[in-house]
Design a protein around this motif. Structure first.
Motif, short mmCIF file in Angstrom:
data_model
loop_
_atom_site.label_atom_id
_atom_site.label_comp_id
_atom_site.label_asym_id
_atom_site.label_seq_id
_atom_site.Cartn_x
_atom_site.Cartn_y
_atom_site.Cartn_z
N ILE A 85 1.00 -0.85 -0.14
CA ILE A 85 -0.19 0.26 0.01
C ILE A 85 1.27 0.72 -0.34
O ILE A 85 0.37 2.50 -0.56
CB ILE A 85 -1.16 0.06 1.74
CG1 ILE A 85 -0.33 -0.40 2.47
CG2 ILE A 85 -2.04 -0.82 1.15
CD1 ILE A 85 -1.47 0.53 3.60
N THR A 86 2.27 1.21 0.43
CA THR A 86 2.94 2.42 0.75
C THR A 86 3.12 2.64 -0.34
O THR A 86 3.18 4.22 -0.94
CB THR A 86 4.32 1.98 1.58
OG1 THR A 86 4.58 1.92 2.76
CG2 THR A 86 4.86 3.43 1.23
N LEU A 87 3.71 2.20 -1.82
CA LEU A 87 3.84 2.00 -3.05
C LEU A 87 3.01 1.93 -3.68
O LEU A 87 3.11 2.94 -4.74
CB LEU A 87 4.84 0.96 -3.94
CG LEU A 87 5.68 0.27 -2.88
CD1 LEU A 87 6.06 -1.22 -3.62
CD2 LEU A 87 6.61 1.49 -3.20
N LYS A 88 1.80 1.84 -3.40
CA LYS A 88 0.32 2.46 -4.24
C LYS A 88 -0.26 3.28 -4.49
O LYS A 88 -0.12 4.22 -4.61
CB LYS A 88 -0.72 1.27 -4.13
CG LYS A 88 -1.92 1.42 -5.45
CD LYS A 88 -2.98 0.23 -4.49
CE LYS A 88 -4.02 0.92 -5.37
NZ LYS A 88 -4.93 2.04 -5.39
N THR A 89 0.40 4.03 -2.73
CA THR A 89 -0.50 4.85 -2.26
C THR A 89 0.99 6.14 -2.62
O THR A 89 0.93 7.53 -2.98
CB THR A 89 -0.17 5.89 -0.72
OG1 THR A 89 -0.99 4.22 -0.22
CG2 THR A 89 -0.97 6.47 -0.04
N LEU A 90 1.92 5.93 -2.47
CA LEU A 90 3.32 7.52 -3.73
C LEU A 90 3.06 7.16 -4.86
O LEU A 90 3.20 8.48 -5.26
CB LEU A 90 4.44 6.16 -3.46
CG LEU A 90 5.04 6.44 -2.14
CD1 LEU A 90 6.66 5.71 -1.96
CD2 LEU A 90 5.81 8.03 -1.73
N GLY A 91 1.76 6.01 -5.42
CA GLY A 91 1.93 6.38 -7.17
C GLY A 91 0.47 7.32 -7.31
O GLY A 91 0.17 7.67 -8.60
N VAL A 92 -0.07 7.55 -6.14
CA VAL A 92 -1.57 8.05 -6.10
C VAL A 92 -1.48 9.35 -7.11
O VAL A 92 -1.26 10.18 -6.82
CB VAL A 92 -2.30 7.81 -5.02
CG1 VAL A 92 -3.22 8.60 -5.26
CG2 VAL A 92 -2.46 6.93 -4.74
N PHE A 93 -2.39 9.09 -8.40
CA PHE A 93 -1.86 10.66 -8.48
C PHE A 93 -3.83 10.78 -9.54
O PHE A 93 -4.14 12.18 -8.71
CB PHE A 93 -1.00 10.15 -10.24
CG PHE A 93 -1.25 11.12 -11.14
CD1 PHE A 93 -0.73 13.12 -10.91
CD2 PHE A 93 -2.24 11.67 -12.57
CE1 PHE A 93 -0.63 14.12 -11.88
CE2 PHE A 93 -2.52 12.61 -12.72
CZ PHE A 93 -1.42 13.75 -12.98
N GLY A 94 -3.90 10.00 -10.40
CA GLY A 94 -5.29 10.03 -10.65
C GLY A 94 -6.29 10.71 -9.37
O GLY A 94 -7.62 12.26 -9.51
N LEU A 95 -6.16 10.31 -8.47
CA LEU A 95 -7.29 10.47 -7.17
C LEU A 95 -7.37 12.17 -7.01
O LEU A 95 -8.47 12.61 -6.82
CB LEU A 95 -7.47 9.38 -6.29
CG LEU A 95 -8.06 9.83 -5.09
CD1 LEU A 95 -9.33 9.03 -5.41
CD2 LEU A 95 -7.39 8.98 -3.49
#
Lengths: 295, 452
Positions: A226-236
């Motif tokens: 989830i850290t990697l996913k959250t670091l990449g959150v852009f669209g939201l």
């Protein structure tokens, strides 16, 4: 059976794995190599430096570490990460999974479906829902005003931008952690906890001393993912606030996009992307270190 | 046996892929028509350019006059800022570049420097209509090398829109023509004092509104202080004019709260929220806008208003302290351009020339309320009778164009970001100027900057 003497098998294995290696090399390794190179150039999206860019060494990184907006974006990224991923998704996912444990089937299904609904919704649609939810004429204001808690509407996205994107990301992502913890908790033999209960351990003590250590591996894997996913959150974030107002929700991924595609500084944007990548690697290593669990 | 079959699998897959590509290539080649790909910014369902294309049967007429030629519409639905990015990405590859496209002239120098645009000088030399184009608009389509890279579609005129009803209610004399910035703020204070539910001033500050932030807010203020963004090949990065500009924005949005709310100001559609919703309801007093703003109120617009010249007024933007020059205006505009990669440049120019003839160019400017780039448009009745046209033309007296430098587009996005950060309270005016200096220097290099 040993593999020695089965050269044919090895050749087949290699043939079969080759497309995967080629794809990985072409779509993963090569872009990273290219990014490393572009981050050392003054490449722009348009203008003369779009076609004739120059090698500038570590100029971009030098600018980067002197750039106050970069520091702001780093801070925003860490806040967003801590609140929405670690405290939000991880803790909430664990708690939900714990509550659902051993409950009746219909209860588990009902809660599960509710939580998973947020997860299966695509990011931009989540953003649109939350913008509608939090806008001046949105449901939050309607509810709070209806209940007499608020006197007038609040523009949540303007007044509480970080909290808004954090809640949206928690809502969107918690299911992933929940599913992981459900599986982990189900695999703990009930006999272990029963034994502890007989020994007189309290509920909290059992949780702290037995349940959590036994799902440590899952906590670590989940943290990394989830850290990697959250670091990449852009669209939201981009769809909800555009990184604003001002820079209040500009995380590194939003800043990277803005530099590369709004300000046309491709070289600079790529440098930010590499820092983001590095941050992900460092955080993953930290988690492994803390939990002393190899991946 | 099984192993051999397995080994053949990748081969079979490769063959299949190859066939698929070959098939596609063959299909493309078999098309008989010459296709011109035409890209433009699409602004919602009621896009003025699309309305013009449809009502005036532009494409049909062109295709009828040029048998065997098909114009393929490839609109990009996006905000102004994103359009420039998406277009630059498309232009960078021969595979995606459209033949003909609409280009905001602030991007002309940048895109020309990257070699994305075809130089139109050879075509313009043989085009008699070119003499009818206004000099200011011709300057706007030039690259840094002095060559022309487009045919102007429009030009514009900027100033202060105001509501007679709101100003009169606040006890301000109309028609209104402020003589200095202070007078604008004074009027705004009166409006606020009279009715706090009315937003006194609207300045574009949301970075999502792109170029409008730079031209309509930052430049209209800065150029009124006597400073400009760019002089003699260098960028001004620190001056009293810049600081005063940021102070004015700060006064409106933060210190005195004379603005529309940030939720409106930072919205993607903030312009239409203010001019199509708040202005008609007398909920906003003044807006630093552009001539196209009146497009909201024409019979075909989103908020039609009868006899609009009696409801709203247009005042020239005063310079900071008034005096000489008394007013300031920034001229921008869009252009038709041709990709360097187009294989049909002659035909593409033919299409542009058709769109840019007297009748079509004038008709087009009636759809979005921008000024026609042609000097002879005024002889067309419908154009000459357009509301506010006299004020607009008079307003172009002290006009500036944006810096002709290939870094302009990048500098401009920094201005947009800084203005939003300032207006939303993340920066003080002093910090904003420090940021301005740092970020512009980062883009253009220290040797290309100067202080005053």
């Amino acid at each position: 059976m040993s593999n020695h003497g089965h050269r044919g098998n090895n050749a087949t294995a290699l043939t079969l794995i080759l497309p995967a290696i080629a794809l990985l090399g072409f779509f993963f390794v090569w872009p990273i190599v290219l990014s490393c190179y572009f981050s050392l150039t003054d490449m722009t999206l348009s203008g003369s430096r779009a076609v004739r860019y120059h090698f500038v060494g570590f100029e971009n990184f030098k600018h980067l570490f002197a750039d106050p907006l970069f520091r702001t974006s780093c801070a925003n990224t860490l806040i967003f990460l801590a609140l929405s991923a670690i405290i939000g998704q991880l803790a909430l996912g664990f708690i939900v999974a714990l509550i659902m444990r051993g409950k009746r089937r219909w209860f588990r299904s009902a809660v599960g479906i509710t939580v998973i609904a947020g997860w299966i919704t695509p990011e931009v649609i989540v953003a649109i829902c939350w913008v509608a939810f939090l806008s001046r004429e949105g449901s939050v204001n309607a509810m709070l005003m209806g209940a007499g808690i608020l006197e007038g509407p609040i523009s949540w996205l303007i007044s509480f931008p970080m909290a808004s994107v954090v809640f949206a990301n928690i809502w969107h992502g918690t299911a992933f952690s929940m599913i992981q913890f459900q599986a982990a908790l189900d695999s703990i033999p009930t006999s272990v906890e029963e034994a502890a209960e007989i020994d007189g351990a309290s509920g909290f003590r059992r949780l702290w001393g037995i349940t959590i250590p036994m799902v440590k591996g899952t906590i670590m894997t989940d943290s990394i993912l989830i850290t990697l996913k959250t670091l990449g959150v852009f669209g939201l974030i981009y769809a909800m606030t555009g990184g604003g107002p001002g820079t209040k929700t500009t995380t590194l991924s939003v800043y990277m996009y803005k530099q590369a595609f709004s300000s046309y500084q491709m070289g600079y944007g790529t440098a930010i992307a590499l820092v983001l990548l590095l941050l992900g690697v460092i955080l993953s290593l930290c988690y492994m270190r803390v939990s002393k669990t190899p991946l | 046996m099984a192993r051999t079959r397995l080994r053949a699998l990748p081969l079979i897959a490769a063959a299949l892929v190859a066939f698929a590509f070959a098939g596609q290539a063959a299909a493309q080649k078999s098309a008989k028509d010459v296709v011109l790909k035409f890209t433009y910014k699409q602004n919602g369902a009621s896009d003025p350019l699309e309305k013009w294309l449809k009502d005036k049967k532009i494409i049909e007429q062109f295709e009828a006059a040029n048998p065997g030629v098909k114009v393929q519409l490839a609109p990009i639905p996006s905000t102004e800022g994103d359009y420039a990015t998406l277009l630059a990405l498309q232009l960078s590859s021969v595979k995606t570049a459209p033949d003909i496209f609409m280009e905001d002239t602030y991007m002309t120098a940048t895109d020309a420097a990257s070699g994305y645009l075809a130089c139109l000088d050879p075509y313009l030399a043989g085009w008699s209509d070119w003499a009818k184009y206004l000099d200011g608009t011709k300057a706007a389509v030039k690259g840094t090398d002095g060559k022309s890279y487009g045919v102007p579609i429009s030009t514009d005129s900027r100033g202060l829109w105001y509501s007679y009803e709101v100003l009169q209610a606040a006890g301000v004399k109309t028609p209104w023509q402020p003589k200095s910035w202070e007078e604008i703020l004074d009027t705004a204070r009166k409006i606020k004092k009279h009715d706090a539910s009315v937003a006194p001033i609207y300045l574009i500050v949301g970075a999502v509104n792109g170029e409008g932030v730079t031209m309509q807010t930052f430049d209209m203020l800065l150029y009124g202080t006597g400073d400009t963004m760019y002089e003699n090949g260098k960028w001004l990065v620190k001056s009293k004019g810049i600081l005063d500009t940021f102070r004015f924005i700060d006064a409106v949005y933060n210190k005195e709260k004379l603005s529309v709310g940030l939720d409106v100001a930072l919205a993607k559609d903030s312009g239409s929220q203010v001019y199509a919703k708040m202005f008609p309801k007398a909920k906003a007093g003044i807006g630093l806008g552009v001539c196209t703003t009146s497009g909201n109120w024409v019979p075909t617009g989103p908020a039609p208003i009868a006899d609009v010249e009696k409801v709203f007024g247009f005042a020239a933007m005063p310079t900071q302290l008034g005096g000489k020059p008394a007013t300031v205006n920034l001229c921008g505009g869009w252009s038709w351009a041709i990709s360097q990669y187009s294989k049909e440049k002659d035909l593409a120019f033919k299409f542009i020339a058709f769109c840019g003839n007297k009748e079509n160019a004038t008709a087009r400017s009636l759809y979005d309320g921008r000024m026609s780039p042609r000097s002879d448009s005024i002889s067309i009745d419908e154009y000459a009778k357009r509301p506010f046209i006299k004020e607009m033309v008079a307003n172009m007296a002290n006009s500036f164009v944006r810096p002709k430098n290939e870094s302009y587009a990048m500098v401009s996005t920094q201005v947009q970001a800084i203005v939003e950060e300032l207006a939303s309270g993340s920066l003080t005016p002093e910090q904003a100027m420090a940021q301005y200096q740092a970020r512009i220097t980062n883009i253009v290099g220290k040797d290309k900057t100067f202080e005053k």
